[in-house]
Design an enzyme around this catalytic site. Sequence first.
Site, mmCIF file in Angstrom:
data_model
loop_
_atom_site.group_PDB
_atom_site.id
_atom_site.type_symbol
_atom_site.label_atom_id
_atom_site.label_comp_id
_atom_site.label_asym_id
_atom_site.label_seq_id
_atom_site.Cartn_x
_atom_site.Cartn_y
_atom_site.Cartn_z
ATOM 1 N N SER A 241 71.377 65.571 56.552
ATOM 2 C CA SER A 241 71.801 64.731 55.449
ATOM 3 C C SER A 241 71.666 63.230 55.714
ATOM 4 O O SER A 241 71.905 62.412 54.825
ATOM 5 C CB SER A 241 73.255 65.045 55.081
ATOM 6 O OG SER A 241 74.141 64.737 56.163
ATOM 7 N N SER B 181 72.540 67.140 60.901
ATOM 8 C CA SER B 181 72.205 66.078 59.953
ATOM 9 C C SER B 181 71.732 64.781 60.580
ATOM 10 O O SER B 181 71.269 63.895 59.868
ATOM 11 C CB SER B 181 73.400 65.787 59.044
ATOM 12 O OG SER B 181 73.614 66.856 58.162
ATOM 13 N N LYS C 174 74.873 55.060 57.330
ATOM 14 C CA LYS C 174 74.870 56.105 56.309
ATOM 15 C C LYS C 174 76.061 55.933 55.366
ATOM 16 O O LYS C 174 77.172 55.607 55.798
ATOM 17 C CB LYS C 174 74.927 57.474 57.002
ATOM 18 C CG LYS C 174 74.864 58.677 56.072
ATOM 19 C CD LYS C 174 74.892 59.952 56.909
ATOM 20 C CE LYS C 174 74.822 61.213 56.082
ATOM 21 N NZ LYS C 174 74.850 62.419 56.940
#
Length: 470
Positions: free
Chosen positions: A150, A174, A74
């Site tokens: 996220s 997330s 990420k």
Amino acid sequence: MSAAELAQAYERRDVSPVEATREALAAIEERDAELNAFVLVDADSALRAAAESEARWSAGTQLGWADGVPTTVKDLERTRGWPTLRGSWLADESGPWTEDSPSVARLREAGAVLVGKTTTPEFGWKGTTDSPRFGVTRNPWDPALTPGGSSGGSSAAVAAGMGTWSVGTDGGGSVRLPAAFTGTVGFKPTGDLVSTYPPGSNGPLSHRGPITLSVLDAAVLLDVIGRPDPRDWAAAPARDRSFVVGIDAGVSGLRVGYSPDLGYGRNDPEVASLVAAAVGVLAELGARVTEVEPIFDDPVEAFQTLWWSGAARSLGSYGPERLERVDPGLVECAERGRAVSAVEYLDAMAVCADLGLRMGRFHESYDVLVTPTVPTVAFEAGRSGPGTEPPHLWASWTPYTYPFNMTRQPALSVPCGVTRSGLPVGLQLVGARHRDGLVLRAGRAYERHTGWSPVTEASRTRDTKRGQSR
């Protein structure tokens, strides 16, 4: 193939790390224009690393199960030589980018093949994945829908075969929320298990964890990234036991407390039905399942106090003129965070302490708490939530994930089926702090019994839809 299957195939010489990496790159070439899961892909670097891994496997000097596994990260985690832009125009792409975050450093040491970096909402501030800098990320099950967030780019990449596993961040759900929306496995470990550097703006809420194709892979990846780093002053000491050891011991006799809604959530009926059926499977496997009374009141106000304060910290060094290009929902969060007093912040931390106490007492009677991961399925991409709630209140539609960031407990999302419309649903399993192995064991027992995987289920769903269209 899962990472564990790849390692076995590498050992038998049935597949090579270079072949697996080429497959991941081909999937990116085929699907990412539609899904928008990546902010950066470095094919040359990935193929060089894969060739080095292949040489180790050929010589019998491989570094473990992670060696040669195509991996994504990420874009909130620092990566040496690659920019970390965090979905924001505030980040300067020129760098310098000279160091890895702890999890990325551990991946390199284990021989993982870093393919690229995945999308995030700006500074990871909400439960969907779109940003001013990189646009909207979409769900491989239906590109009209969100993969959640996220860590939505990571979950989309894993679900679409654009990398075998990924490392995401989780400050309120997330990792688990996008796993539920994409039919993957997402694990938020105990808070101090995966080292963090630099420290997250959300303080005690911030965690790092695996997004994978299987619970076994989550255990393997946690073995890799769950080693202490000297840059994290609060890191747990090194473990002397792999999370894979005992993972297939089953759930016979395990005390499971089942809460359909934690006493304050409201579920989509199909989500409720699939989760209840999954709990029934645990009972069939020998777990002692009890439906439990509410354990605590909804702590959303305290969570928002902490979350908004983190947003204010993220944007605190930028002047008003720089904020014109920032996601308006993030700006709203930061404005609310700047109004939080020190006493209000400490009051919110006291709520975390009380939640931790309540859950500590709960786990004296129950080994695992089971809930839905999210009360709904994936909704339209580009929206901040499934209803009409304003963006800064995103936590209102994911009520089962953020409490366990506040308590810093291990929490696992495993897929437990699909709705009639063909969308995946997640089952959340929560354990006492530092009982990560027990949580993985329970999820693994469910996984092995059902044989569920995003690949087989997506294929079955497509076949069903084709039959209906005929």
